[in-house]
Motif scaffolding. Sequence first.
Motif, PDB file in Angstrom:
ATOM      1  N   THR A   1       0.821  -1.201   0.000  1.00 18.23           N
ATOM      2  CA  THR A   1       0.000   0.000   0.000  1.00 18.23           C
ATOM      3  C   THR A   1       0.857   1.255   0.000  1.00 18.23           C
ATOM      4  O   THR A   1       0.561   2.223  -0.717  1.00 18.23           O
ATOM      5  N   ALA A   2       1.936   1.226   0.781  1.00 22.47           N
ATOM      6  CA  ALA A   2       2.832   2.393   0.821  1.00 22.47           C
ATOM      7  C   ALA A   2       3.459   2.633  -0.558  1.00 22.47           C
ATOM      8  O   ALA A   2       3.493   3.773  -1.047  1.00 22.47           O
ATOM      9  N   ILE A   3       3.922   1.555  -1.211  1.00 18.74           N
ATOM     10  CA  ILE A   3       4.554   1.712  -2.527  1.00 18.74           C
ATOM     11  C   ILE A   3       3.542   2.193  -3.561  1.00 18.74           C
ATOM     12  O   ILE A   3       3.831   3.082  -4.377  1.00 18.74           O
ATOM     13  N   LEU A   4       2.298   1.643  -3.504  1.00 20.19           N
ATOM     14  CA  LEU A   4       1.267   2.079  -4.462  1.00 20.19           C
ATOM     15  C   LEU A   4       0.930   3.542  -4.261  1.00 20.19           C
ATOM     16  O   LEU A   4       0.799   4.301  -5.232  1.00 20.19           O
ATOM     17  N   ILE A   5       0.809   3.981  -3.001  1.00 19.01           N
ATOM     18  CA  ILE A   5       0.408   5.368  -2.758  1.00 19.01           C
ATOM     19  C   ILE A   5       1.535   6.326  -3.120  1.00 19.01           C
ATOM     20  O   ILE A   5       1.300   7.415  -3.647  1.00 19.01           O
ATOM     21  N   ILE A   6       2.789   5.905  -2.900  1.00 23.37           N
ATOM     22  CA  ILE A   6       3.919   6.734  -3.342  1.00 23.37           C
ATOM     23  C   ILE A   6       3.915   6.869  -4.860  1.00 23.37           C
ATOM     24  O   ILE A   6       4.115   7.963  -5.414  1.00 23.37           O
ATOM     25  N   SER A   7       3.635   5.760  -5.557  1.00 24.60           N
ATOM     26  CA  SER A   7       3.584   5.812  -7.020  1.00 24.60           C
ATOM     27  C   SER A   7       2.444   6.693  -7.514  1.00 24.60           C
ATOM     28  O   SER A   7       2.604   7.453  -8.480  1.00 24.60           O
ATOM     29  N   ILE A   8       1.281   6.622  -6.849  1.00 25.29           N
ATOM     30  CA  ILE A   8       0.143   7.448  -7.252  1.00 25.29           C
ATOM     31  C   ILE A   8       0.439   8.925  -7.003  1.00 25.29           C
ATOM     32  O   ILE A   8       0.078   9.797  -7.791  1.00 25.29           O
ATOM     33  N   ARG A   9       1.163   9.213  -5.917  1.00 20.69           N
ATOM     34  CA  ARG A   9       1.510  10.605  -5.625  1.00 20.69           C
ATOM     35  C   ARG A   9       2.426  11.183  -6.696  1.00 20.69           C
ATOM     36  O   ARG A   9       2.374  12.371  -6.997  1.00 20.69           O
ATOM     37  N   ALA A  10       3.263  10.334  -7.278  1.00 13.00           N
ATOM     38  CA  ALA A  10       4.168  10.828  -8.308  1.00 13.00           C
ATOM     39  C   ALA A  10       3.502  10.943  -9.668  1.00 13.00           C
ATOM     40  O   ALA A  10       4.044  11.569 -10.558  1.00 13.00           O
ATOM     41  N   THR A  11       2.313  10.321  -9.839  1.00  6.83           N
ATOM     42  CA  THR A  11       1.630  10.372 -11.136  1.00  6.83           C
ATOM     43  C   THR A  11       0.244  10.966 -10.933  1.00  6.83           C
ATOM     44  O   THR A  11       0.050  11.783 -10.047  1.00  6.83           O
ATOM     45  N   ASN A  12      -0.710  10.544 -11.775  1.00  4.10           N
ATOM     46  CA  ASN A  12      -2.066  11.078 -11.660  1.00  4.10           C
ATOM     47  C   ASN A  12      -2.898  10.266 -10.692  1.00  4.10           C
ATOM     48  O   ASN A  12      -2.699   9.059 -10.540  1.00  4.10           O
TER      49      ASN A  12
END
Lengths: 86, 163, 93
Positions: free
Chosen positions: A70-81
């Motif tokens: 979840t942490a990795i997914l949310i970090i990735s979403i923060r960097a994109t749309n």
Amino acid sequence: MVVDTMINIIHIVVPILIVVASFYAIYLKDLIAAAIAVSAMSLLLSLEFYILQAPDVAIAEAGIGACLTTAILIISIRATNREEEV
Amino acid sequence: MSGMSRIVKTITNVAFPFVMIYGLYVIAHGHLTPGGGFQGGAVVASGLAMILVAYGSIWVVGKVKEKHLSVLESLGAIGFISLAFFGILLVYLYSSFEGTFFSNFLIGQDTIPIFNEIGKGLANINTAGIIPLMNFAVGLKVIAGLFVIVLVMAYSTRIKEGK
Amino acid sequence: MSGRNFAAIIFFAIVAVFLVFSALMMHPFGEFDEEHYPEMDQYIIDNTQNETGADNGVTGVVFDYRGFDTLGEATVLFTAVAGVIILFRRLKK
């Protein structure tokens, strides 16, 4: 007897909740909500592993699936749309 | 202003020691109770990721560099593989010893009095040969590896969070 | 319907048929089955605690009998860390 009935009910309810959480992870267009749905699915999956008497896999699933993924997914979403593009 | 609100930081300060103690317990008692190096390392890395989310990646990078975490990860790998190779090496030290790669050379001998007992159903922590040492090595490797993945990803994407 | 969707539906149907039949062919949950019973399982259940000295049989198998699997797992983790650090190295100032 009561405990056996409870365990049978849990064996039926938890996979249904896993399927519902997986459906929401695909259905939701807001990606952060979808990531939270994936996290809920992982937590329910670790509960299912625990009641199937595999506590090793349950600990690993709760640590990696419910927290770090979840942490990795949310970090990735923060960097994109945030919204999913169709 | 990196990090989240004061409520989140307070709750993290309360919950963090319990997560760390549980994870280190799972690593240290890997040969007695369910769990092991990988599971306990995942739990400890989850606690460190909680710190990272609550305080922000810039604060964490000010405390610990990812270069040092890479060194820790390699140290765990070297410990693991050297424990495996000691099994071959001890063939030449003890002539009567049958050693192979990954052989448990500490169990059932009296020369080195550490982790050398056979405990079946005793919950004795001084048992199981090289398995606790390998648990520590793998646990160190998993803690450093999983935390450096999250840390590098969070710190590299920090540019957009200021906007 | 385009040809790609048609191929996807055919593939999905084949996989679904395989999954349903394999679910029907599973032996009952939690019961001992004489046919699908490898000797290796009984050897590990009998001798793990005596040979490795560990109370937890799973750890005894993972770190002693199947040490090469754990070595491969450690290699996978090392490769993942190296890949992430190489991939995000350019973004840092």
